[in-house]
Design an enzyme around this catalytic site. Structure first.
Site, PDB file in Angstrom:
ATOM      1  N   ILE A 159     -13.361 131.807  70.551  1.00 47.85           N
ATOM      2  CA  ILE A 159     -13.558 130.403  70.919  1.00 47.85           C
ATOM      3  C   ILE A 159     -13.139 130.177  72.360  1.00 47.85           C
ATOM      4  O   ILE A 159     -13.846 129.517  73.140  1.00 47.85           O
ATOM      5  CB  ILE A 159     -12.789 129.474  69.961  1.00 47.85           C
ATOM      6  CG1 ILE A 159     -13.383 129.557  68.554  1.00 47.85           C
ATOM      7  CG2 ILE A 159     -12.830 128.031  70.467  1.00 47.85           C
ATOM      8  CD1 ILE A 159     -12.597 128.801  67.500  1.00 47.85           C
ATOM      9  N   CYS A 208      -5.284 129.095  70.481  1.00 44.94           N
ATOM     10  CA  CYS A 208      -4.489 130.200  69.946  1.00 44.94           C
ATOM     11  C   CYS A 208      -4.168 129.944  68.480  1.00 44.94           C
ATOM     12  O   CYS A 208      -4.081 128.795  68.044  1.00 44.94           O
ATOM     13  CB  CYS A 208      -3.199 130.363  70.748  1.00 44.94           C
ATOM     14  SG  CYS A 208      -2.305 128.829  71.038  1.00 44.94           S
ATOM     15  N   PRO A 209      -4.000 131.001  67.699  1.00 43.36           N
ATOM     16  CA  PRO A 209      -3.595 130.823  66.303  1.00 43.36           C
ATOM     17  C   PRO A 209      -2.159 130.336  66.233  1.00 43.36           C
ATOM     18  O   PRO A 209      -1.364 130.532  67.162  1.00 43.36           O
ATOM     19  CB  PRO A 209      -3.740 132.226  65.713  1.00 43.36           C
ATOM     20  CG  PRO A 209      -3.575 133.141  66.881  1.00 43.36           C
ATOM     21  CD  PRO A 209      -4.160 132.415  68.055  1.00 43.36           C
ATOM     22  N   SER A 236      -7.216 123.450  68.182  1.00 46.19           N
ATOM     23  CA  SER A 236      -6.767 124.664  67.509  1.00 46.19           C
ATOM     24  C   SER A 236      -5.921 124.334  66.279  1.00 46.19           C
ATOM     25  O   SER A 236      -6.460 124.206  65.174  1.00 46.19           O
ATOM     26  CB  SER A 236      -5.989 125.537  68.495  1.00 46.19           C
ATOM     27  OG  SER A 236      -5.615 126.761  67.906  1.00 46.19           O
ATOM     28  N   ARG A 237      -4.613 124.162  66.453  1.00 44.51           N
ATOM     29  CA  ARG A 237      -3.715 123.840  65.350  1.00 44.51           C
ATOM     30  C   ARG A 237      -2.718 122.791  65.814  1.00 44.51           C
ATOM     31  O   ARG A 237      -2.094 122.928  66.867  1.00 44.51           O
ATOM     32  CB  ARG A 237      -2.965 125.097  64.871  1.00 44.51           C
ATOM     33  CG  ARG A 237      -3.856 126.127  64.168  1.00 44.51           C
ATOM     34  CD  ARG A 237      -4.334 125.629  62.817  1.00 44.51           C
ATOM     35  NE  ARG A 237      -5.157 126.597  62.103  1.00 44.51           N
ATOM     36  CZ  ARG A 237      -6.483 126.624  62.132  1.00 44.51           C
ATOM     37  NH1 ARG A 237      -7.145 125.726  62.859  1.00 44.51           N
ATOM     38  NH2 ARG A 237      -7.152 127.521  61.437  1.00 44.51           N
ATOM     39  N   ASP A 261      -7.948 117.076  68.259  1.00 46.85           N
ATOM     40  CA  ASP A 261      -8.728 117.070  67.015  1.00 46.85           C
ATOM     41  C   ASP A 261      -7.873 117.498  65.832  1.00 46.85           C
ATOM     42  O   ASP A 261      -8.340 117.480  64.698  1.00 46.85           O
ATOM     43  CB  ASP A 261      -9.945 117.999  67.143  1.00 46.85           C
ATOM     44  CG  ASP A 261     -10.855 117.925  65.936  1.00 46.85           C
ATOM     45  OD1 ASP A 261     -11.244 116.794  65.554  1.00 46.85           O
ATOM     46  OD2 ASP A 261     -11.175 118.980  65.363  1.00 46.85           O
ATOM     47  N   GLU A 266      -1.952 116.709  58.177  1.00 50.12           N
ATOM     48  CA  GLU A 266      -3.307 116.147  58.006  1.00 50.12           C
ATOM     49  C   GLU A 266      -3.592 115.896  56.530  1.00 50.12           C
ATOM     50  O   GLU A 266      -3.464 116.831  55.735  1.00 50.12           O
ATOM     51  CB  GLU A 266      -4.338 117.124  58.596  1.00 50.12           C
ATOM     52  CG  GLU A 266      -4.153 117.353  60.074  1.00 50.12           C
ATOM     53  CD  GLU A 266      -5.036 118.456  60.644  1.00 50.12           C
ATOM     54  OE1 GLU A 266      -5.130 118.559  61.877  1.00 50.12           O
ATOM     55  OE2 GLU A 266      -5.628 119.223  59.857  1.00 50.12           O
ATOM     56  N   HIS A 285     -10.025 116.154  62.853  1.00 52.81           N
ATOM     57  CA  HIS A 285     -10.223 117.584  62.570  1.00 52.81           C
ATOM     58  C   HIS A 285     -11.691 117.887  62.232  1.00 52.81           C
ATOM     59  O   HIS A 285     -12.006 118.417  61.152  1.00 52.81           O
ATOM     60  CB  HIS A 285      -9.312 118.042  61.435  1.00 52.81           C
ATOM     61  CG  HIS A 285      -9.058 119.518  61.436  1.00 52.81           C
ATOM     62  ND1 HIS A 285      -7.879 120.075  61.034  1.00 52.81           N
ATOM     63  CD2 HIS A 285      -9.846 120.569  61.795  1.00 52.81           C
ATOM     64  CE1 HIS A 285      -7.932 121.397  61.132  1.00 52.81           C
ATOM     65  NE2 HIS A 285      -9.142 121.722  61.592  1.00 52.81           N
TER      66      HIS A 285
END
Length: 318
Positions: A159, A208-209, A236-237, A261, A266, A285
């Site tokens: 991504i 990044c994860p 991402s997160r 996002d 959530e 999201h």
């Protein structure tokens, strides 16, 4: 035939995609949503369970004696206790790379909205401001070109690379902080330290994860190193960001704006501090949710099940 239980199918397929290829593989039960406390009961006879965000923890796995396979209907798999599954020799799979184009596109949707304020001006025209104007043109917020700006990418996986390609097409200078710069080197992208990435960039975007080492790493100390006119983007997160620190930075005009996002919880609480922060754009999201991306996701989920049933599992996590 195997008993297949989909724990939370609605977000992936609210009705515009086709479950029938999955039904051809076994006795399928699909739930729109499943709470963590409901997993063991709903999947009690399952040989295969599929989950997007429904949590499959060690306690649930221990109560599912027939379970042989867990298919994660996403790329991130922190919702499954993979170690507990491995101890039972239960296969776990995920779906990598289905949403690369969609997420990269949405990243720039956030960037462009923050730079051009399209909705603000469209709403202004509908409200009659242009019709009442003495001039042929007006703007209600500063407008920015991307050409020549520095984009800082944290995480240059698939991504991140797609985002970099779009940025280069806009004439941006691209810098990146990444764990594997030699493996993932890319023409036009200059690798820098995390500190330099945040200090030099006009726009920072996270790709990044999430892990325990980087949880909350975007905090006050790092935000304070950014340019005052900089933008922060996160598709991402959510837990990568200390959200109260970001809200404070926005409200104190330490940075110019943020486009997010994802959030740490959530759905979020109604009183979330970023909902009231200055110049903060939050979406629910949806970067992953283009119909084309969800179609690829569903197709790969089904192919993962088919491959497992044929004895040649793909996209294994254990």
């Amino acid at each position: 035939m195997k008993n297949i239980v989909v724990l939370d199918g609605y977000a992936l397929n609210p009705g515009d995609l086709d479950w029938s290829p999955l039904h051809a593989l076994g006795n399928v039960t699909i739930y729109d949503r499943t709470k963590e406390s409901e997993v063991a009961l709903r999947a009690k006879n399952a040989h295969i369970i599929l989950t997007n965000k429904a949590i499959v923890n060690a306690a649930s796995i221990a109560q599912l004696p027939q379970l042989q396979y867990i298919g994660v209907m996403a790329t991130g798999y922190n919702i499954v206790d993979v170690n507990a599954a491995s101890a039972r020799q239960i296969k776990v799979t995920n779906v990598p790379a289905y949403g690369t184009a969609a997420v990269a596109q949405f990243t720039f949707a956030l960037i462009l909205e923050l730079c051009n304020h399209v909705k603000l001006h469209a709403d202004s025209v509908r409200a009659g401001d242009w019709s009442r104007s003495d001039d042929f043109s007006y703007w209600k917020a500063p407008l920015q070109e991307l050409d020549g700006k520095v984009l800082g990418i944290v995480g240059l996986g698939q991504i991140g690379q797609a985002v970099a390609q779009i940025a280069l097409a806009f004439g941006m200078r691209v810098i990146a902080h990444h764990k594997h710069p030699e493996r993932d080197k890319m023409d036009g992208v200059h690798f820098v330290s995390l500190a330099d990435c945040f200090a030099q960039a006009d726009i920072i975007t996270l790709h990044c994860p999430l892990n325990e080492q980087n949880r909350g790493f975007v905090n006050k100390a790092l935000l304070d190193t950014m340019k005052r006119n900089a933008l922060l983007i996160n598709t991402s997160r959510g837990p990568l960001i200390n959200e109260q620190d970001l809200a404070n930075a926005l409200n104190n005009e330490r940075i110019a704006a943020a486009g997010l996002d994802v959030l740490s919880v959530e759905p979020p609480a109604a009183e979330h501090p970023l909902f009231y922060a200055k110049n903060c754009l939050v979406t629910p999201h949806i970067a992953w949710a283009a119909k084309e991306a969800r179609g690829r996701l569903l197709n790969t989920v089904i192919e993962n099940v088919r491959s497992y049933l044929s004895g040649k599992p793909e996209n294994l996590l254990n």
